[in-house]
Design a protein around this motif. Structure first.
Motif, short mmCIF file in Angstrom:
data_model
loop_
_atom_site.label_atom_id
_atom_site.label_comp_id
_atom_site.label_asym_id
_atom_site.label_seq_id
_atom_site.Cartn_x
_atom_site.Cartn_y
_atom_site.Cartn_z
N THR A 136 32.74 -38.24 -22.70
CA THR A 136 33.62 -39.23 -21.85
C THR A 136 33.44 -38.65 -20.49
O THR A 136 33.73 -39.68 -19.59
CB THR A 136 35.07 -38.52 -22.53
N LEU A 137 33.18 -37.57 -19.99
CA LEU A 137 33.16 -37.06 -18.79
C LEU A 137 32.03 -37.88 -18.07
O LEU A 137 32.06 -38.56 -16.84
CB LEU A 137 33.15 -35.86 -18.23
N VAL A 138 30.91 -37.81 -18.75
CA VAL A 138 29.74 -38.60 -18.05
C VAL A 138 29.85 -40.05 -18.03
O VAL A 138 29.42 -40.56 -17.23
CB VAL A 138 28.46 -38.33 -19.10
N ASP A 139 30.47 -40.74 -19.27
CA ASP A 139 30.98 -41.89 -18.97
C ASP A 139 32.10 -42.65 -17.60
O ASP A 139 31.71 -43.48 -17.29
CB ASP A 139 31.34 -42.62 -20.35
N ALA A 140 32.65 -41.62 -17.76
CA ALA A 140 33.60 -41.79 -16.49
C ALA A 140 32.97 -41.78 -15.02
O ALA A 140 33.02 -42.79 -14.19
CB ALA A 140 34.72 -40.72 -16.32
N LEU A 141 32.00 -40.74 -14.92
CA LEU A 141 31.08 -40.94 -13.95
C LEU A 141 30.19 -41.88 -13.63
O LEU A 141 30.25 -42.69 -12.31
CB LEU A 141 30.07 -39.54 -13.94
N LEU A 147 22.04 -35.73 -9.14
CA LEU A 147 22.53 -34.44 -9.68
C LEU A 147 22.32 -33.38 -8.49
O LEU A 147 21.40 -33.49 -7.83
CB LEU A 147 21.84 -34.06 -10.89
N LEU A 148 23.15 -32.47 -8.47
CA LEU A 148 23.19 -31.18 -7.44
C LEU A 148 23.09 -30.09 -8.38
O LEU A 148 23.88 -29.58 -9.06
CB LEU A 148 24.23 -31.30 -6.38
N PHE A 149 21.96 -29.24 -8.14
CA PHE A 149 21.53 -27.82 -8.77
C PHE A 149 21.64 -26.84 -7.85
O PHE A 149 21.27 -27.02 -6.48
CB PHE A 149 20.40 -28.00 -9.68
N ASN A 150 22.42 -25.72 -8.37
CA ASN A 150 22.03 -24.46 -7.34
C ASN A 150 20.72 -24.09 -6.91
O ASN A 150 20.55 -23.81 -5.63
CB ASN A 150 22.81 -23.34 -8.19
N ARG A 151 19.66 -24.13 -7.63
CA ARG A 151 18.19 -23.89 -7.38
C ARG A 151 17.65 -24.37 -8.61
O ARG A 151 17.95 -24.68 -9.66
CB ARG A 151 18.05 -22.38 -7.25
N TRP A 152 16.15 -24.27 -8.16
CA TRP A 152 14.97 -24.73 -9.40
C TRP A 152 14.87 -23.58 -9.95
O TRP A 152 14.71 -23.46 -11.44
CB TRP A 152 14.04 -25.27 -8.66
N VAL A 207 27.88 -33.67 -9.01
CA VAL A 207 27.07 -35.00 -8.83
C VAL A 207 27.35 -35.71 -7.31
O VAL A 207 28.84 -35.57 -7.44
CB VAL A 207 27.36 -35.80 -9.89
N ILE A 208 26.68 -36.26 -6.86
CA ILE A 208 27.17 -36.76 -5.56
C ILE A 208 26.84 -38.28 -5.61
O ILE A 208 25.83 -38.85 -6.24
CB ILE A 208 26.76 -36.23 -4.33
N HIS A 252 31.38 -40.12 -2.64
CA HIS A 252 31.89 -39.21 -3.53
C HIS A 252 31.04 -37.82 -3.96
O HIS A 252 29.83 -37.86 -4.06
CB HIS A 252 31.96 -39.92 -5.01
N TRP A 253 31.89 -36.84 -4.34
CA TRP A 253 31.24 -35.43 -4.77
C TRP A 253 32.11 -35.04 -5.96
O TRP A 253 33.22 -34.62 -5.75
CB TRP A 253 31.35 -34.64 -3.62
N TRP A 254 31.47 -35.20 -7.01
CA TRP A 254 32.06 -34.70 -8.34
C TRP A 254 31.56 -33.46 -8.75
O TRP A 254 30.23 -33.05 -8.69
CB TRP A 254 31.72 -35.78 -9.42
N SER A 255 32.45 -32.80 -9.44
CA SER A 255 31.96 -31.39 -9.78
C SER A 255 33.13 -30.86 -10.85
O SER A 255 34.28 -31.53 -10.82
CB SER A 255 32.02 -30.20 -8.80
N ILE A 256 32.73 -29.95 -11.74
CA ILE A 256 33.73 -29.67 -12.72
C ILE A 256 34.85 -28.81 -12.04
O ILE A 256 34.60 -28.07 -11.37
CB ILE A 256 33.09 -28.83 -13.83
N LEU A 257 36.12 -29.08 -12.50
CA LEU A 257 37.18 -28.36 -11.98
C LEU A 257 37.30 -27.00 -12.11
O LEU A 257 37.04 -26.67 -13.49
CB LEU A 257 38.71 -29.13 -12.58
N GLN A 258 37.50 -26.16 -11.12
CA GLN A 258 37.43 -24.77 -11.40
C GLN A 258 38.40 -24.37 -11.66
O GLN A 258 39.53 -24.25 -10.95
CB GLN A 258 36.61 -23.91 -10.08
N PRO A 259 38.57 -23.34 -12.56
CA PRO A 259 39.86 -22.52 -13.09
C PRO A 259 40.32 -21.59 -11.89
O PRO A 259 39.59 -21.27 -10.97
CB PRO A 259 39.72 -21.59 -14.16
N TRP A 260 41.72 -21.62 -11.63
CA TRP A 260 42.38 -20.93 -10.53
C TRP A 260 43.56 -20.15 -10.83
O TRP A 260 44.42 -20.75 -11.40
CB TRP A 260 42.45 -21.80 -9.45
N GLY A 261 43.65 -18.84 -10.93
CA GLY A 261 44.56 -18.04 -11.50
C GLY A 261 44.25 -16.99 -12.36
O GLY A 261 43.12 -17.02 -12.56
N PRO A 262 44.99 -16.29 -12.87
CA PRO A 262 44.72 -15.10 -13.78
C PRO A 262 44.13 -15.68 -15.13
O PRO A 262 44.19 -16.98 -15.41
CB PRO A 262 46.21 -14.50 -14.25
N PHE A 263 43.33 -14.91 -15.52
CA PHE A 263 42.32 -15.32 -16.78
C PHE A 263 43.31 -15.49 -17.75
O PHE A 263 43.97 -14.74 -18.23
CB PHE A 263 41.19 -14.25 -17.28
#
Length: 351
Positions: free
Chosen positions: A11-16, A48-53, A137-138, A197-208
């Motif tokens: 579903t996330l891929v299709d939205a993108l 697709l944007l990757f950290n490194r190869w 993803v950009i 547009h610059w898409w990325s997975i929403l990062q959690p923020w707050g206590p675990f």
């Protein structure tokens, strides 16, 4: 991974893909054109944007499943990665056929690979303190070479009130998502450069928490600037002091929240995001770094007070201010000392 488990990621891929298609079919210029003549679609490219190869399991998976496609990857030509571009962030353009003929077998295979990659990336996101192989993803009309050249400048930031520049991790979604809301539209435009547009997975923020939240997209979009205000521009020297501090807050905060979780401190007793950011700012003003910064938070935050809710203690109180001043002086003369040990010594000497 079975189809049911993969469904949310599909579903996330299709939205993108749908957003990418909409940008191509309905360009921004079209909305402003009052004539009956429709301008041609603006071709938009998705990367697709990757950290490194190197040392990247997703890159290895790509190489195995789509070896010919991976030859088109473009690494950021930053001097920090001279002679070792395999360690640099890189982009890989998604085939435009994915929005032209999504039902084709090759495009279905890529769609499923993207969904599996998001599921894997989601596990890295939930860990918070580990590396993230897929950074986002950009979408942009620009070539990969133009984008990566822009990132050379973006990655070379000079912190406020410092003479030397440092390598800025613009590609890390944890960095971007913390500072992005604090940037002005012009600063956001300078960050994005040729990117829409610059898409990325929403990062959690707050206590675990007890369990990870469902995956969601975070999307940074090129802002609408005031009339006459030029878009883009050099991304160098982009931040003020507060923004720079926010850009580095995620790694510090997540390490501290991880420590609370590892020590089985209940979520309700841990510092909330606002309180933790304030303590990190106070620690930075004191010049504390590394373990001493973490010590400062652990000492400052009273997670099990005798009365009232958990809270930060006030170092300005008459009996605490001299203690903090003493610890500051001792750390200057004893750089290898620990804040927590010096605090205990000061308390014992007082009693």
């Amino acid at each position: 991974m079975n189809d049911d488990a993969l469904a949310p990621c599909l579903t996330l891929v299709d939205a993108l893909i749908q957003s990418w298609s909409d940008l191509t079919v309905f360009p921004p210029a079209r909305l402003k054109n009052s004539s009956r003549v429709k301008p041609p679609p603006v071709p938009q490219r998705a990367y697709l944007l990757f950290n490194r190869w190197d040392d990247n399991l997703l890159a290895q998976s790509l190489e195995q499943d789509f070896s010919s496609w991976t030859r088109d990857r473009v690494a950021v030509p930053d001097r920090q990665f001279q002679d070792r571009l395999e360690h640099a962030p890189f982009v890989l353009e998604l085939p435009e056929e994915m929005i032209i003929a999504p039902a084709a077998s090759q495009n279905r295979a890529i769609r499923e690979w993207l969904a599996r990659s998001l599921a894997y990336a989601g596990k890295q996101v939930s860990e918070r303190t580990s590396k993230q192989d897929l950074c986002g993803v950009i979408i942009s009309p620009a070539s990969p070479q133009a984008i990566t050249r822009h990132w050379v400048s973006l990655g070379d930031q000079r912190p406020p009130y410092q003479d030397d520049s440092v390598l800025f991790r613009y590609h890390d979604p944890r960095v971007m998502q913390r500072v992005w809301p604090a940037l002005s539209p012009l600063q956001q435009s300078r960050w994005l450069g040729p990117i829409l547009h610059w898409w990325s997975i929403l990062q959690p923020w707050g206590p675990f928490g007890a369990s990870p939240e469902p995956l969601q997209w975070f999307r940074a979009k090129a802002p609408a600037l005031a009339h006459g205000e030029p878009a883009g521009g050099s991304p160098s020297d982009l931040f003020d002091e507060l923004q720079w501090r926010l850009s580095g807050s995620s790694a510090q905060a997540n390490l501290i929240w991880r420590g609370y979780a590892d020590n089985h401190i209940p979520v309700a007793a841990q510092p909330d995001a606002g309180s933790l950011l304030q303590m990190l700012a106070d620690a930075a003003r004191l010049g504390l770094e590394g373990v001493n910064l973490e010590d400062y938070v652990w000492v400052t935050w009273t997670h099990a007070p005798k009365e009232g809710p958990p809270r930060a203690m006030d170092w300005n109180l008459p009996h605490l201010a001299p203690t903090l001043s003493l610890i500051e002086a001792q750390l200057r003369s004893q750089p290898d000392a620990r804040f927590s040990s010096l605090f205990v010594q000061a308390v014992q000497a007082r009693t």
